[in-house]
Design a protein around this motif. Structure first.
Motif, PDB file in Angstrom:
ATOM      1  N   ASN A   1       0.854  -1.172   0.000  1.00  0.00           N
ATOM      2  CA  ASN A   1       0.000   0.000   0.000  1.00  0.00           C
ATOM      3  C   ASN A   1       0.895   1.227   0.000  1.00  0.00           C
ATOM      4  O   ASN A   1       1.672   1.440   0.936  1.00  0.00           O
ATOM      5  CB  ASN A   1      -0.911   0.013   1.230  1.00  0.00           C
ATOM      6  CG  ASN A   1      -1.998   1.068   1.130  1.00  0.00           C
ATOM      7  OD1 ASN A   1      -1.865   2.058   0.413  1.00  0.00           O
ATOM      8  ND2 ASN A   1      -3.083   0.854   1.862  1.00  0.00           N
ATOM      9  N   ALA A   2       0.797   2.047  -1.044  1.00  0.00           N
ATOM     10  CA  ALA A   2       1.722   3.161  -1.206  1.00  0.00           C
ATOM     11  C   ALA A   2       1.493   4.274  -0.195  1.00  0.00           C
ATOM     12  O   ALA A   2       2.427   4.956   0.219  1.00  0.00           O
ATOM     13  CB  ALA A   2       1.618   3.728  -2.617  1.00  0.00           C
ATOM     14  N   GLN A   3       0.244   4.521   0.190  1.00  0.00           N
ATOM     15  CA  GLN A   3      -0.079   5.554   1.167  1.00  0.00           C
ATOM     16  C   GLN A   3       0.468   6.927   0.761  1.00  0.00           C
ATOM     17  O   GLN A   3       1.057   7.656   1.573  1.00  0.00           O
ATOM     18  CB  GLN A   3       0.459   5.177   2.556  1.00  0.00           C
ATOM     19  CG  GLN A   3      -0.132   3.911   3.130  1.00  0.00           C
ATOM     20  CD  GLN A   3      -1.590   4.076   3.553  1.00  0.00           C
ATOM     21  OE1 GLN A   3      -2.113   5.176   3.578  1.00  0.00           O
ATOM     22  NE2 GLN A   3      -2.242   2.974   3.877  1.00  0.00           N
ATOM     23  N   VAL A   4       0.315   7.292  -0.507  1.00  0.00           N
ATOM     24  CA  VAL A   4       0.772   8.599  -0.982  1.00  0.00           C
ATOM     25  C   VAL A   4      -0.372   9.341  -1.677  1.00  0.00           C
ATOM     26  O   VAL A   4      -1.343   8.731  -2.120  1.00  0.00           O
ATOM     27  CB  VAL A   4       1.959   8.484  -1.963  1.00  0.00           C
ATOM     28  CG1 VAL A   4       3.172   7.907  -1.276  1.00  0.00           C
ATOM     29  CG2 VAL A   4       1.587   7.659  -3.190  1.00  0.00           C
ATOM     30  N   ARG A   5      -0.209  10.642  -1.768  1.00  0.00           N
ATOM     31  CA  ARG A   5      -1.149  11.480  -2.511  1.00  0.00           C
ATOM     32  C   ARG A   5      -0.366  12.583  -3.207  1.00  0.00           C
ATOM     33  O   ARG A   5       0.713  12.975  -2.726  1.00  0.00           O
ATOM     34  CB  ARG A   5      -2.184  12.107  -1.569  1.00  0.00           C
ATOM     35  CG  ARG A   5      -1.614  13.163  -0.652  1.00  0.00           C
ATOM     36  CD  ARG A   5      -2.679  13.778   0.250  1.00  0.00           C
ATOM     37  NE  ARG A   5      -2.180  14.936   0.986  1.00  0.00           N
ATOM     38  CZ  ARG A   5      -1.502  14.877   2.117  1.00  0.00           C
ATOM     39  NH1 ARG A   5      -1.219  13.692   2.661  1.00  0.00           N
ATOM     40  NH2 ARG A   5      -1.084  15.987   2.723  1.00  0.00           N
ATOM     41  N   PRO A   6      -0.862  13.095  -4.322  1.00  0.00           N
ATOM     42  CA  PRO A   6      -0.190  14.218  -4.976  1.00  0.00           C
ATOM     43  C   PRO A   6      -0.500  15.527  -4.269  1.00  0.00           C
ATOM     44  O   PRO A   6      -1.608  15.733  -3.775  1.00  0.00           O
ATOM     45  CB  PRO A   6      -0.768  14.197  -6.396  1.00  0.00           C
ATOM     46  CG  PRO A   6      -2.111  13.569  -6.242  1.00  0.00           C
ATOM     47  CD  PRO A   6      -1.983  12.576  -5.120  1.00  0.00           C
ATOM     48  N   GLN A   7       0.477  16.397  -4.205  1.00  0.00           N
ATOM     49  CA  GLN A   7       0.313  17.727  -3.624  1.00  0.00           C
ATOM     50  C   GLN A   7       0.983  18.718  -4.574  1.00  0.00           C
ATOM     51  O   GLN A   7       2.182  18.674  -4.776  1.00  0.00           O
ATOM     52  CB  GLN A   7       0.961  17.803  -2.241  1.00  0.00           C
ATOM     53  CG  GLN A   7       0.786  19.139  -1.537  1.00  0.00           C
ATOM     54  CD  GLN A   7       1.622  19.202  -0.275  1.00  0.00           C
ATOM     55  OE1 GLN A   7       2.823  19.423  -0.338  1.00  0.00           O
ATOM     56  NE2 GLN A   7       0.995  18.991   0.876  1.00  0.00           N
ATOM     57  N   ARG A   8       0.163  19.597  -5.155  1.00  0.00           N
ATOM     58  CA  ARG A   8       0.699  20.497  -6.174  1.00  0.00           C
ATOM     59  C   ARG A   8       1.557  21.598  -5.549  1.00  0.00           C
ATOM     60  O   ARG A   8       1.221  22.153  -4.511  1.00  0.00           O
ATOM     61  CB  ARG A   8      -0.425  21.134  -6.985  1.00  0.00           C
ATOM     62  CG  ARG A   8       0.108  21.853  -8.241  1.00  0.00           C
ATOM     63  CD  ARG A   8      -1.017  22.241  -9.180  1.00  0.00           C
ATOM     64  NE  ARG A   8      -1.603  23.519  -8.830  1.00  0.00           N
ATOM     65  CZ  ARG A   8      -2.008  24.421  -9.727  1.00  0.00           C
ATOM     66  NH1 ARG A   8      -1.897  24.161 -11.023  1.00  0.00           N
ATOM     67  NH2 ARG A   8      -2.553  25.548  -9.352  1.00  0.00           N
ATOM     68  N   GLY A   9       2.669  21.874  -6.221  1.00  0.00           N
ATOM     69  CA  GLY A   9       3.525  22.981  -5.834  1.00  0.00           C
ATOM     70  C   GLY A   9       3.913  23.773  -7.061  1.00  0.00           C
ATOM     71  O   GLY A   9       4.023  23.217  -8.157  1.00  0.00           O
ATOM     72  N   GLN A  10       4.077  25.085  -6.899  1.00  0.00           N
ATOM     73  CA  GLN A  10       4.483  25.945  -8.004  1.00  0.00           C
ATOM     74  C   GLN A  10       5.779  26.661  -7.645  1.00  0.00           C
ATOM     75  O   GLN A  10       6.051  26.935  -6.474  1.00  0.00           O
ATOM     76  CB  GLN A  10       3.383  26.951  -8.335  1.00  0.00           C
ATOM     77  CG  GLN A  10       2.063  26.287  -8.719  1.00  0.00           C
ATOM     78  CD  GLN A  10       1.029  27.277  -9.224  1.00  0.00           C
ATOM     79  OE1 GLN A  10       1.270  28.044 -10.140  1.00  0.00           O
ATOM     80  NE2 GLN A  10      -0.156  27.231  -8.621  1.00  0.00           N
ATOM     81  N   VAL A  11       6.569  26.952  -8.651  1.00  0.00           N
ATOM     82  CA  VAL A  11       7.895  27.545  -8.460  1.00  0.00           C
ATOM     83  C   VAL A  11       8.059  28.723  -9.403  1.00  0.00           C
ATOM     84  O   VAL A  11       7.657  28.650 -10.574  1.00  0.00           O
ATOM     85  CB  VAL A  11       9.014  26.506  -8.712  1.00  0.00           C
ATOM     86  CG1 VAL A  11      10.391  27.134  -8.521  1.00  0.00           C
ATOM     87  CG2 VAL A  11       8.851  25.301  -7.787  1.00  0.00           C
TER      88      VAL A  11
END
Length: 372
Positions: free
Chosen positions: A225-235
């Motif tokens: 079970n990866a237990q991850v989620r995407p979280q957007r970041g901008q630079v």
């Protein structure tokens, strides 16, 4: 099935490549399975920080893991340079978290105090500094900077050179980099694992899933079970400037070649990779309040990416109980932890000792029934 490789690492970003390099150094026959250059890499959202302060709330071992990684960085830098002649531009002057209000500074102090108050916590060295003390170390701050937290354990590097250096070192250590090998399915079978990719099947005795957010898709195929989620970041990145910022901050840092990176965007539930001018405007405004001199320079690049965030923010390293030999490695600190992944985690994977040596980072910590 006759394995072509001892170990296949899925994911050619910073995490996967550091692990693959470490495995190749142990003498394993290692394949690094990667997508092409159009892949939505989480690595492009990194801020090139080697960061220790604020790590470990709820898991003091994560603080020790990060601190140990930062301590390994000087020797790791020298190792990569000796093998590849690539300078990672590593420095460790300490790092600042700047605050623009008394409320921010109070919240910062409270957060760090909570981390250090944990029973098994190795005390984190830090200072809460007022405006004048910060100004002595960073003369270019603006009048709105109320104060900051400072930790001498923090540093920075050139993450593009780190990425290049790891890939180069992996090849020179005997590893096999296989681009255009996006893994569609992963199957456990007698003698190991079979990864079916766009370019054909790859057989290996062991497999490491270090595919960032795509680990969510791949991990269940081998009982993980990866237990991850995407979280957007901008630079945002400015044109090159004369050196003025000799300490990294959590949201503004000057790269070794002179450009300044701005990046305090944290956006949940937004799958888009299109930059948002509203968010960028807020980032630029905060940066100029911190360093008014930035108001006179041009922005030359901007982008967004989906970072990898685990459920509790701490790394996930584990081996499948259902299919031993299948491992997972996910975290959002690929730059900071690169030496740990190459020098500590990789040998444990090779020896199948991840679960016994690093149980605190296992997926079992998420198997707790919620009591209402």
């Amino acid at each position: 099935m006759t394995p072509e490789y001892d170990i296949a690492v899925i994911g050619g970003g910073l995490v996967g490549t550091a692990i693959a390099y470490g495995l190749a150094k142990t003498g394993q026959r290692v394949a690094l399975l990667d997508e092409d250059d159009r892949a939505r890499r989480a690595s492009v959202a990194n801020f090139s920080l080697i960061w220790v302060q604020t790590k470990g709330l709820g898991m003091p071992e994560y603080s020790d893991w990060s601190r140990g990684a930062a301590d390994l960085w000087p020797a790791f830098r020298d190792e990569i340079a000796a093998l590849t002649e690539i300078d990672l531009a590593f420095t460790r002057p300490g790092g600042f978290h700047l605050c623009l209000s008394e409320a921010e500074l109070e919240a910062r102090a409270s957060h760090l105090a909570r981390i250090n108050a944990q029973p098994t916590m190795t005390p984190l060295p830090y200072e809460i500094l007022g405006h004048n003390a910060v100004r002595e170390m960073m003369p270019d701050i603006g009048p709105e900077v109320v104060g900051a937290s400072y930790c001498p354990l923090d540093g920075q590097c050139n993450s593009m050179r780190l990425f290049w250096g790891l890939h180069t070192a992996f090849g020179r250590a005997g590893g096999h980099y296989l681009s255009n090998h996006r893994v569609e399915t992963l199957v456990a079978s007698a003698g190991g694992f079979l990864a079916r990719t766009d370019a054909g099947p790859i057989a290996a005795g062991k497999v490491v899933i270090a595919a960032g957010n795509d680990s969510q898709r791949l991990a269940p195929m081998v009982g993980l079970n990866a237990q991850v989620r995407p979280q957007r970041g901008q630079v945002l990145v400015t044109e090159r400037m004369k050196p003025f910022l000799h300490y990294p901050t959590i949201t503004v840092r000057q790269a070794d070649e002179g450009s300044v990176m701005l990046g305090d965007s944290i956006e949940e539930g937004n799958p888009s990779l299109t930059v948002g001018t509203d968010v960028l405007a807020k980032m630029a405004d905060r940066a100029m309040r911190m360093f008014p001199g930035l108001g006179n320079v041009n922005i030359v690049r901007t982008w967004s990416a989906q970072r990898v965030m685990t459920r509790d923010g701490c790394p996930v390293y584990d081996e499948s109980r259902e299919h031993p030999g299948a491992f997972i490695a996910n975290c959002h600190s690929g730059v900071t932890l690169a030496p740990r992944h190459a020098q500590t985690l990789a040998p444990l994977i090779a020896a199948s000792r991840v679960s016994t040596e690093l149980p605190v980072f296992g997926t079992g910590r998420f198997d707790v029934s919620t009591v209402h």
